[in-house]
Design a protein around this motif. Structure first.
Motif, short mmCIF file in Angstrom:
data_model
loop_
_atom_site.label_atom_id
_atom_site.label_comp_id
_atom_site.label_asym_id
_atom_site.label_seq_id
_atom_site.Cartn_x
_atom_site.Cartn_y
_atom_site.Cartn_z
N CYS A 194 0.81 -1.22 0.00
CA CYS A 194 0.00 0.00 0.00
C CYS A 194 0.84 1.27 0.00
CB CYS A 194 -0.93 0.01 1.21
SG CYS A 194 -2.10 -1.36 1.28
N HIS A 226 1.20 2.95 -11.40
CA HIS A 226 0.53 3.48 -10.21
C HIS A 226 0.53 5.01 -10.18
CE1 HIS A 226 2.77 -0.33 -9.15
NE2 HIS A 226 1.51 -0.73 -9.26
N VAL A 268 -3.55 3.53 -12.23
CA VAL A 268 -3.73 2.71 -11.03
C VAL A 268 -3.47 3.58 -9.79
CG1 VAL A 268 -3.17 0.54 -9.89
CG2 VAL A 268 -3.01 0.71 -12.37
N MET A 270 -6.41 4.52 -7.87
CA MET A 270 -7.47 3.99 -7.02
C MET A 270 -8.47 5.01 -6.49
SD MET A 270 -6.11 1.26 -7.78
CE MET A 270 -7.56 0.34 -7.37
N ASP A 292 -3.01 -3.31 -13.70
CA ASP A 292 -2.31 -4.22 -12.80
C ASP A 292 -2.96 -5.60 -12.83
OD1 ASP A 292 -0.36 -5.09 -11.09
OD2 ASP A 292 -0.80 -3.67 -9.49
N VAL A 296 -5.41 -6.44 -9.27
CA VAL A 296 -6.28 -5.40 -8.71
C VAL A 296 -7.73 -5.66 -9.12
CG1 VAL A 296 -6.85 -2.94 -8.74
CG2 VAL A 296 -4.46 -3.66 -8.65
N TRP A 298 -11.19 -4.43 -10.01
CA TRP A 298 -11.81 -3.17 -10.43
C TRP A 298 -13.33 -3.33 -10.41
CZ3 TRP A 298 -9.04 1.26 -11.88
CH2 TRP A 298 -7.64 1.08 -11.96
#
Length: 335
Positions: A194, A226, A268, A270, A292, A296, A298
């Motif tokens: 994270c 990211h 990415v 979020m 990803d 991940v 979605w």
């Protein structure tokens, strides 16, 4: 739907065949009979997502469900071979790249590939990138954010960047969730993933900018996973450092914010607010679709999530979904 996903992982057929036979693959092995986890090195264990074992046919069927037209397939980063001896690193990269090329060639209108490189030897990495791009037809290479503890601003890497620039190869940077700086502090609360992952992205952006890579290679094609982490959010502080600290001006003639828009960033991040900020900071021309895949989840899918955002215009969505990556990668979509 017209869309290109630059951020999609896989394991390779030869790797899986070797492990399934009960043999080690460049020092890696299954940790249990269920074959759900791989021991990589230094006590690091990698979980196997079932979709990383998909055949091209299975992957394309899943892409249909997700509304993704084209995936750029790359090796899952924890199984990179930077730690190997140079001969083994070269053999590892060549095998991986042969497999990825064969994999994407089974569905060439839906799949494209990125190479793995033996970055422990820069000359060997340049040679393998040339083979991957100009012989195998891959679009560039996926890279870790560090090479055996060395950051990418080291002078030894500049010939590699010059070579990639001359080839028109795209370099996609992705840190390792199982092997980053956060693990030196704690492994609690999933913080290495994270927090550690976006911190590594940020350090990579800073190294490419402060190290003069983006100045010395103005046509270099770089994309950071990211959303580049919080690098763009902190660009004011990077600029401040350049203004007040002479050592921050050794390799660059302009403030860091000048160079941030020479880099591409995937979505990415979020959250809608984070994506809107990224777009406004770097320009819509530098933001691209990444998922990803398959790690991940979605809601409902990468393309579905993007299409649902009210603060992003349809023209901006089209730029992210396919227009920017068509230009960057030379891929044509049909919708």
């Amino acid at each position: 739907m017209r869309s290109i996903d630059i951020h999609a992982h896989t394991f390779t057929p030869t790797m899986l065949k070797t492990l399934d036979a009960g043999q080690e693959w460049y020092g890696m092995r299954y940790t249990n009979e269920e074959k759900r986890n791989i021991f990589v090195r230094e006590g690091k264990i990698v979980n196997i997502h079932p979709k990383c074992k998909y055949t091209p046919e299975e992957r394309v069927a899943d892409m249909d469900q997700l509304g993704t037209e084209v995936q750029l397939v790359s090796l899952h980063t924890p199984v990179f071979g930077y730690h190997l001896s140079t001969p083994d690193g070269i053999a590892h990269a060549q095998e991986v790249n042969n497999d990825i090329a064969a994999f994407v060639n089974e569905s060439p209108t839906r799949l494209a590939g990125m190479a793995a490189l033996p970055m422990q030897d820069v000359d060997a990495a340049i040679a393998e990138l040339d083979r991957a791009v100009n012989t195998l037809g891959l679009k560039g290479a996926e890279l870790d954010t560090v090479v055996n503890g060395r950051t990418w601003d080291e002078p030894e890497f500049l010939p590699f960047f010059k070579a990639a620039e001359s080839m028109g190869a795209t370099l996609f940077y992705h840190p390792q969730p199982q092997h980053n700086l956060m693990l030196e502090r704690t492994n609690k609360y999933a913080l290495p993933n994270c927090v550690g992952v976006p911190v590594e992205d940020t350090l990579l952006v800073a190294a490419l900018i402060y190290g003069g890579v983006m100045e010395n290679c103005p046509d270099l094609k770089v994309c950071v996973a990211h959303g580049g982490g919080p690098a763009c959010f902190g660009m004011g502080r990077l600029d401040r450092g350049w203004k007040v600290r002479s050592e921050a001006r050794v390799n660059i003639t302009r403030p860091p914010s000048y160079y941030q828009s020479r880099i591409y960033y995937d979505i990415v991040v979020m959250s809608e607010r984070s994506l809107r900020f990224l777009i406004d900071q770097v320009g819509i021309e530098r933001v691209v679709l990444g998922s990803d895949y398959p790690f991940v989840p979605w809601d409902p899918s990468p393309t579905g999530w993007l299409q649902s955002l009210e603060s992003v215009t349809q023209e901006e969505k089209d730029m992210i979904l396919w227009k920017n990556l068509e230009k960057l990668l030379g891929i044509e979509t049909t919708g």
